[in-house]
Design a protein around this motif. Sequence first.
Motif, PDB file in Angstrom:
ATOM      1  N   GLY A  76      -8.740  12.033 -11.918  1.00  0.00           N
ATOM      2  CA  GLY A  76      -8.153  10.959 -11.118  1.00  0.00           C
ATOM      3  C   GLY A  76      -8.231   9.610 -11.807  1.00  0.00           C
ATOM      4  N   ALA A  77      -7.544   8.657 -11.232  1.00  0.00           N
ATOM      5  CA  ALA A  77      -7.625   7.284 -11.742  1.00  0.00           C
ATOM      6  C   ALA A  77      -9.075   6.807 -11.698  1.00  0.00           C
ATOM      7  CB  ALA A  77      -6.731   6.365 -10.912  1.00  0.00           C
ATOM      8  N   SER A  78      -9.828   7.272 -10.712  1.00  0.00           N
ATOM      9  CA  SER A  78     -11.221   6.824 -10.554  1.00  0.00           C
ATOM     10  C   SER A  78     -12.080   7.149 -11.770  1.00  0.00           C
ATOM     11  CB  SER A  78     -11.835   7.447  -9.299  1.00  0.00           C
ATOM     12  OG  SER A  78     -11.125   7.014  -8.157  1.00  0.00           O
ATOM     13  N   THR A 153      -2.784  -1.325  -3.767  1.00  0.00           N
ATOM     14  CA  THR A 153      -2.234  -0.331  -2.846  1.00  0.00           C
ATOM     15  C   THR A 153      -2.613  -0.583  -1.389  1.00  0.00           C
ATOM     16  OG1 THR A 153      -2.850   1.080  -4.709  1.00  0.00           O
ATOM     17  CG2 THR A 153      -1.872   2.162  -2.800  1.00  0.00           C
ATOM     18  N   ASP A 172      -4.737  -0.732 -14.478  1.00  0.00           N
ATOM     19  CA  ASP A 172      -4.630   0.388 -13.534  1.00  0.00           C
ATOM     20  C   ASP A 172      -3.275   0.246 -12.843  1.00  0.00           C
ATOM     21  OD1 ASP A 172      -4.723   2.132 -11.398  1.00  0.00           O
ATOM     22  OD2 ASP A 172      -6.624   1.396 -10.578  1.00  0.00           O
ATOM     23  N   GLN A 195      -0.361  10.621  -8.198  1.00  0.00           N
ATOM     24  CA  GLN A 195       0.005  11.007  -6.824  1.00  0.00           C
ATOM     25  C   GLN A 195       0.679   9.936  -5.975  1.00  0.00           C
ATOM     26  OE1 GLN A 195      -3.039  10.666  -8.058  1.00  0.00           O
ATOM     27  NE2 GLN A 195      -4.515   9.906  -6.585  1.00  0.00           N
ATOM     28  N   LYS A 196       1.070   8.821  -6.589  1.00  0.00           N
ATOM     29  CA  LYS A 196       1.841   7.837  -5.834  1.00  0.00           C
ATOM     30  C   LYS A 196       3.321   7.875  -6.238  1.00  0.00           C
ATOM     31  CE  LYS A 196      -2.411   6.078  -4.729  1.00  0.00           C
ATOM     32  NZ  LYS A 196      -3.685   5.735  -5.352  1.00  0.00           N
TER      33      LYS A 196
HETATM   34  C1  LIG Z   1      -4.997   5.530  -5.453  1.00  0.00           C
HETATM   35  C2  LIG Z   1      -5.516   4.569  -6.438  1.00  0.00           C
HETATM   36  C3  LIG Z   1      -6.643   4.851  -7.231  1.00  0.00           C
HETATM   37  C4  LIG Z   1      -7.486   6.088  -7.048  1.00  0.00           C
HETATM   38  O1  LIG Z   1      -6.890   7.196  -7.587  1.00  0.00           O
HETATM   39  P1  LIG Z   1      -7.637   8.607  -7.641  1.00  0.00           P
HETATM   40  O2  LIG Z   1      -6.688   9.418  -8.445  1.00  0.00           O
HETATM   41  O3  LIG Z   1      -7.793   9.060  -6.230  1.00  0.00           O
HETATM   42  O4  LIG Z   1      -8.942   8.428  -8.317  1.00  0.00           O
HETATM   43  C5  LIG Z   1      -7.017   3.922  -8.168  1.00  0.00           C
HETATM   44  N1  LIG Z   1      -6.327   2.778  -8.349  1.00  0.00           N
HETATM   45  C6  LIG Z   1      -5.244   2.469  -7.597  1.00  0.00           C
HETATM   46  C7  LIG Z   1      -4.520   1.172  -7.818  1.00  0.00           C
HETATM   47  C8  LIG Z   1      -4.811   3.358  -6.626  1.00  0.00           C
HETATM   48  O5  LIG Z   1      -3.735   3.063  -5.878  1.00  0.00           O
END
Ligand SMILES: *Cc1c(COP(=O)(O)O)cnc(C)c1O
Length: 361
Positions: A76-78, A153, A172, A195-196
């Motif tokens: 994930g982004a995290s 977000t 990010d 996933q967005k």
């Molecule tokens: C949703 C989101 C994340 C988290 O993403 P994960 O894949 O759930 O870790 C991080 N940064 C932004 C800007 C987001 O919108």
Amino acid sequence: MSERVFNFNPGPATLPYDVLQQTAADIVDFQGVGMGLIEMSHRSPEFMNVVEETEALVRNMLDIPQNFKVLFLQGGASSQFFMVPMNFLDKQKKAVYLNTGAWSRKAIAEARRFGKISVAYTSEDDHFNHVPSQDQYVIDDDAEYLYFVSNNTIYGTQFSLFPETDKPLICDMSSDIVSRKIDVNKFGLIFAGAQKNLGPAGVTLVLIRDDMLERINDNLPTMLDYRTHVNKGSMFNTPPCFAIYVVREVLKWMNKNGGITGIEKNNRDKASLLYAAIDRSDYYRGHAAVDSRSNMNVSFNLPTAELEAKFIMEAAEQGLKGLKGHRSIGGCRASLYNALPLAGAQKLATFMQEFEAANPV
Ligand SMILES: *Cc1c(COP(=O)(O)O)cnc(C)c1O
């Protein structure tokens, strides 16, 4: 099938219907090979081709220069919140962060484990209702990089102009990647959970400029060193095959629907409809300051929490789903990612007007 709703969820989020149908077919039998997509070897020629095509499509969509590598990672982004500082900082080194929302705050907390973090700007005292302009912060001379979140977000704010700096710029872009044209050359590293705007959960896109690879610390865990994935073309271990495949299909769909230019215009049009509905009266209150408004997430409140609950419920009954705001700020949020049709924003804007008329304060 039951009637398809307009899905305003913040992520995972709406995907093009054509992509879902193609994916459903390929899961069972991948383009006639007699095997389903998610049971194929990631080293089969068919799947290697999927990865190569996905990379080529991403490069084309964002006009990515040759001196950038494109990676498909997991976690994930995290996971990028710690991978970035782990690769580029140590206890003696400093990085500058702009704190514009919950996701930057989390990234700052992780980065503090690895290096000296200077928060050059925070909008936290204003409930993260805006992003700063260039003249509102100073970037330390000894910074290794400047980190920011292009689209917040939860709060519905977005940088329309990116920070200018001679330091490597790290961003990010999880919630606005491929939603608008960007100049990738300005960045040292960009990452985005898929996933967005890009596909399902499970893959994180990373764009990394070649010279950044020379700054990476040694002796990192193999999986957490960007160079591992660069050297193996994102195939050091089993990649998230399914998610990468869907990203390819989404990018193909974007190309058929106006490409990045057409998508960007559509995103602006959708957001304008909702901001016009908000600005028409005092009934709806947008969370974001006007010059920081996001084209991806429109966060707003109604006069009371009771009206907000009623609004969300009645909207859902009309096929407008996923409008509940993030638990940290409450209210409502409409996420307008690439695959959300203009008709969805039109229907929501009309519903907002009708709801206001039917529920005066
Ligand atoms: C949703 C989101 C994340 C988290 O993403 P994960 O894949 O759930 O870790 C991080 N940064 C932004 C800007 C987001 O919108």
